[in-house]
Design a protein around this motif. Sequence first.
Motif, PDB file in Angstrom:
ATOM      1  N   HIS A  82       1.122  -0.938   0.251  1.00  0.00           N
ATOM      2  CA  HIS A  82      -0.329   0.101  -0.108  1.00  0.00           C
ATOM      3  C   HIS A  82       0.585   1.117  -0.008  1.00  0.00           C
ATOM      4  O   HIS A  82       0.727   2.342  -0.854  1.00  0.00           O
ATOM      5  N   ALA A  83       1.980   1.775   0.616  1.00  0.00           N
ATOM      6  CA  ALA A  83       2.849   2.303   1.130  1.00  0.00           C
ATOM      7  C   ALA A  83       3.498   2.740  -0.237  1.00  0.00           C
ATOM      8  O   ALA A  83       3.253   4.349  -1.036  1.00  0.00           O
ATOM      9  N   ALA A  84       3.848   2.249  -1.146  1.00  0.00           N
ATOM     10  CA  ALA A  84       4.049   1.971  -2.722  1.00  0.00           C
ATOM     11  C   ALA A  84       3.026   2.577  -3.015  1.00  0.00           C
ATOM     12  O   ALA A  84       3.388   3.864  -4.572  1.00  0.00           O
ATOM     13  N   ALA A  85       1.942   2.250  -3.465  1.00  0.00           N
ATOM     14  CA  ALA A  85       1.027   2.458  -4.652  1.00  0.00           C
ATOM     15  C   ALA A  85       0.585   4.074  -4.348  1.00  0.00           C
ATOM     16  O   ALA A  85       0.209   5.225  -4.864  1.00  0.00           O
ATOM     17  N   SER A  86       0.971   4.519  -2.342  1.00  0.00           N
ATOM     18  CA  SER A  86       0.357   5.614  -1.970  1.00  0.00           C
ATOM     19  C   SER A  86       1.848   6.862  -2.623  1.00  0.00           C
ATOM     20  O   SER A  86       0.887   7.444  -2.838  1.00  0.00           O
ATOM     21  N   ALA A  87       2.956   6.559  -2.846  1.00  0.00           N
ATOM     22  CA  ALA A  87       3.480   7.401  -3.308  1.00  0.00           C
ATOM     23  C   ALA A  87       3.381   7.579  -4.297  1.00  0.00           C
ATOM     24  O   ALA A  87       4.005   8.655  -5.087  1.00  0.00           O
ATOM     25  N   LEU A  88       3.383   6.473  -5.130  1.00  0.00           N
ATOM     26  CA  LEU A  88       2.654   6.248  -6.386  1.00  0.00           C
ATOM     27  C   LEU A  88       2.082   7.614  -7.244  1.00  0.00           C
ATOM     28  O   LEU A  88       1.810   8.114  -7.730  1.00  0.00           O
ATOM     29  N   THR A  89       1.075   7.410  -6.496  1.00  0.00           N
ATOM     30  CA  THR A  89       0.006   8.586  -6.644  1.00  0.00           C
ATOM     31  C   THR A  89       0.025   9.831  -6.295  1.00  0.00           C
ATOM     32  O   THR A  89      -0.330  10.725  -7.760  1.00  0.00           O
ATOM     33  N   ALA A 244       6.611   6.108   4.891  1.00  0.00           N
ATOM     34  CA  ALA A 244       6.358   5.769   5.033  1.00  0.00           C
ATOM     35  C   ALA A 244       6.796   3.794   4.130  1.00  0.00           C
ATOM     36  O   ALA A 244       6.645   2.788   4.814  1.00  0.00           O
ATOM     37  N   HIS A 245       6.841   3.806   2.987  1.00  0.00           N
ATOM     38  CA  HIS A 245       7.295   2.417   1.895  1.00  0.00           C
ATOM     39  C   HIS A 245       8.882   2.360   3.143  1.00  0.00           C
ATOM     40  O   HIS A 245       8.537   1.081   3.182  1.00  0.00           O
ATOM     41  N   LEU A 246       9.640   2.723   3.500  1.00  0.00           N
ATOM     42  CA  LEU A 246      10.765   2.517   3.759  1.00  0.00           C
ATOM     43  C   LEU A 246      10.440   2.332   5.455  1.00  0.00           C
ATOM     44  O   LEU A 246      11.393   1.527   6.088  1.00  0.00           O
ATOM     45  N   GLY A 247       9.512   2.598   5.880  1.00  0.00           N
ATOM     46  CA  GLY A 247       8.739   2.183   7.305  1.00  0.00           C
ATOM     47  C   GLY A 247       8.602   0.767   7.101  1.00  0.00           C
ATOM     48  O   GLY A 247       8.918  -0.223   7.929  1.00  0.00           O
ATOM     49  N   VAL A 248       7.631   0.190   6.574  1.00  0.00           N
ATOM     50  CA  VAL A 248       6.911  -1.126   6.439  1.00  0.00           C
ATOM     51  C   VAL A 248       8.135  -2.318   5.645  1.00  0.00           C
ATOM     52  O   VAL A 248       7.959  -3.347   5.386  1.00  0.00           O
ATOM     53  N   THR A 249       9.379  -1.362   4.758  1.00  0.00           N
ATOM     54  CA  THR A 249      10.453  -2.728   4.351  1.00  0.00           C
ATOM     55  C   THR A 249      11.563  -2.751   5.113  1.00  0.00           C
ATOM     56  O   THR A 249      12.599  -3.106   4.972  1.00  0.00           O
ATOM     57  N   THR A 250      11.248  -2.063   6.783  1.00  0.00           N
ATOM     58  CA  THR A 250      12.877  -1.942   6.814  1.00  0.00           C
ATOM     59  C   THR A 250      12.510  -2.311   8.601  1.00  0.00           C
ATOM     60  O   THR A 250      12.155  -2.721   9.537  1.00  0.00           O
TER      61      THR A 250
END
Length: 355
Positions: A82-89, A244-250
């Motif tokens: 979800h975080a990657a999709a939000s950043a891409l939006t 947020a993407h970095l947070g869920v992939t750390t």
Amino acid sequence: RAGPAKDSDMKPTLAHGALAALLRQLASAERKQVPAHEVVHILVRDSAYQPAAEALTQFATALQTTGASATAMRGAPEVFGHAAASALTIAEARGQQAAVLDLLADDYEHLADAQLRLRSVLAWPATLAVLLGVLLVFVSIFVLPGFRELYESVGGEVPVTTGWVFAFARPDRPWMWIVLGVLLAAVAALIFGWLPRGLRVWAADALARAPFASGYYDLRLAHRLARAWAVCGQDAELRRAFDAHLGVTTDPPRNAAVLGALETAAAQGQGLAEACAAQPRLPEPVGLYVVLAERLHDWPATMAQLAGIAAREERAALARFERGLVLSSYAVLGVGVWITLTLVYLPIFRIGAVL
């Protein structure tokens, strides 16, 4: 924060390297004005994408229907999150879709490289663990039975701790083989990434607390942040979305918490440089280079320079991590062998004292 929270509970269906390659090709398709769904249909034939073939096929269909990568990604959260999709939006609204797709690809490539480096670092301790298991089996079969017979022929009781060693190291009893099998399976699962996510996160957090390892994890996070901020620049909304993407992939929770703290600080109106300086897990240059980027109005160049510094420091920290882990493994092995030999020979010392 509902989206990232779901990401954190999700088991990835694609390896980081395969996901990086897919995102890179999507960025190329965006730049070359090639229909992105055609790229996905070609890549899905690769065996590396078979674990997520159904989800990727649906993603390609959504791409063909909507023409929006972010919208299509939201329909395949098990692949992209979800975080990657939000950043891409947000990137699509800014006309930066290709740049953010490349940034996501860069980050997943970094994660894939980090996994390979960690496996290499853990290889020698794992080898020592296997050798220790082989040594234990050899001693249990060929050495300890002689000591056990000697002590029984002399008479008298052996110390309780020595009795524990003799009771465990019995090849004719199942528990020795069960314990050895579980330990070796755990080592293999840790090295090859077979552990469930919960155990993997716990193991990463425990390892990151070691003095020789914490610096490596902190610098790895700083490196990822700097590369992301070089692209996001002064766009605070995009920067927070990518954080947020970095947070869920750390993986280590205390490092992932840094991203949440930065988001909280931003929501409270605190400056980014001040928020970075307040985080002990972030190296001091991060906050200083944020100040420089704001002062020079040149986020890309300043953050790229910080990323270069962090990359060099990360490699040096990884070398320290490896040395510390090897030395710790030798210490644990040496202490374990010393204690075992002491317990086995302890009755001999008593017999000698009596005689």
